[in-house]
Motif scaffolding. Structure first.
Motif, short mmCIF file in Angstrom:
data_model
loop_
_atom_site.label_atom_id
_atom_site.label_comp_id
_atom_site.label_asym_id
_atom_site.label_seq_id
_atom_site.Cartn_x
_atom_site.Cartn_y
_atom_site.Cartn_z
N LEU A 181 1.03 -1.64 0.15
CA LEU A 181 -0.40 0.71 0.17
C LEU A 181 1.39 0.90 0.31
O LEU A 181 0.42 2.22 -0.36
N THR B 50 -8.12 -8.74 -2.40
CA THR B 50 -7.37 -7.69 -0.97
C THR B 50 -6.65 -6.50 -1.99
O THR B 50 -7.14 -5.41 -2.04
N ILE B 51 -5.28 -7.09 -1.75
CA ILE B 51 -4.59 -6.23 -2.62
C ILE B 51 -5.14 -5.64 -4.40
O ILE B 51 -4.80 -4.58 -4.80
N SER C 116 -7.65 -5.46 -5.19
CA SER C 116 -8.88 -4.78 -4.39
C SER C 116 -7.91 -3.36 -4.82
O SER C 116 -9.06 -2.28 -5.21
N PHE C 117 -7.37 -2.96 -3.86
CA PHE C 117 -6.69 -2.16 -3.47
C PHE C 117 -5.79 -1.10 -4.60
O PHE C 117 -5.76 0.34 -5.02
N TRP C 118 -4.97 -1.91 -5.92
CA TRP C 118 -5.32 -1.64 -6.75
C TRP C 118 -5.84 -1.51 -7.90
O TRP C 118 -6.01 -0.03 -8.28
N LEU D 244 -8.45 0.34 -6.22
CA LEU D 244 -8.87 1.17 -5.86
C LEU D 244 -8.05 2.85 -6.68
O LEU D 244 -8.52 3.92 -6.13
N THR D 245 -6.33 2.46 -6.50
CA THR D 245 -5.86 3.66 -7.16
C THR D 245 -6.43 4.57 -8.40
O THR D 245 -6.40 5.05 -8.59
#
Length: 218
Positions: free
Chosen positions: A7, A148-149, A151-153, A155-156
């Motif tokens: 993150l 999860t990771i 999904s964070f990508w 989110l960027t």
């Protein structure tokens, strides 16, 4: 343990997406000030049609970079170095767009085909950042945290669009006159260059995780 270090990298990616998504908005508005390319009596290439260059270039650049350039670079071309280079290249595309806009503001008559160059530069940056980022996210996450990771990508991308909204709001609104200017394009370039500098510093301190399962002795 595998999430927070990743993150720290992802938090610096939104400026790239803020710039990249402009090819479907402000770049089209810029193209409306340019001379369309008339292929035939019934078909003309304008700003909307120029967007097709992006997927076309992707089909060319992905095999070229992954099959030729990356192997030639060997271990020197690490995933984070690719992303950092991609952000730098993306900012460079906006220097070209700003130059085009400056010429148009000065009264020059320019063909829409001039946008081919920034499209090529920006698509190269997309391949360096986007495909590498997905690879980095998947390989650096623990097996139970891969979704999860990822999904964070994604989110960027949303954060990048939010950054565009902020720049538009505080930069004079969403009117054509305020959004499509050489100054606004240079601002996007400077924001990305600044994010790239910070990214390089953070990335230099990142330690890659070897998450391959350890085989147990027989």
């Amino acid at each position: 343990q595998s999430v927070l270090p990743v993150l720290s990298i992802f938090i610096l990616i939104p400026p790239f997406w803020a710039m990249f998504d402009q090819h479907s908005s402000t770049w089209i508005l810029q193209a409306k000030q340019m001379i369309p390319w008339k292929i035939s009596e019934g078909y003309v290439i304008g700003g909307e049609e120029m967007q097709s260059l992006n997927p076309a270039f992707v089909m060319i650049l992905v095999p070229l970079l992954t099959g030729v350039v990356y192997p030639l670079g060997g271990r020197f071309i690490t995933p984070l170095r690719r992303i950092g280079l991609g952000m730098l290249v993306a900012g460079s595309s906006y220097l070209v767009v700003a130059w085009i806009q400056q010429q148009l503001a000065g009264g020059a008559q320019m063909s829409v085909l001039w946008q081919t160059l920034p499209y090529l530069i920006l698509t190269t940056a997309e391949v360096l950042v986007s495909t590498t980022g997905l690879e980095f996210a998947y390989t650096q996450a623990a097996p139970t945290m891969k979704s999860t990771i990822m999904s964070f990508w994604l989110l960027t991308v949303a954060a990048g669009n939010g950054l565009v909204a902020l720049i538009t709001k505080f930069g004079g609104g969403a009117s054509h006159d305020s959004s499509v200017t050489a100054g606004r394009f240079l601002l996007y370039a400077l924001v990305t260059f600044a994010a790239t500098v910070v990214f390089v510093i953070v990335a230099s301190r990142y330690r890659y995780r070897d998450l391959r399962p350890v085989s147990k002795p027989a």
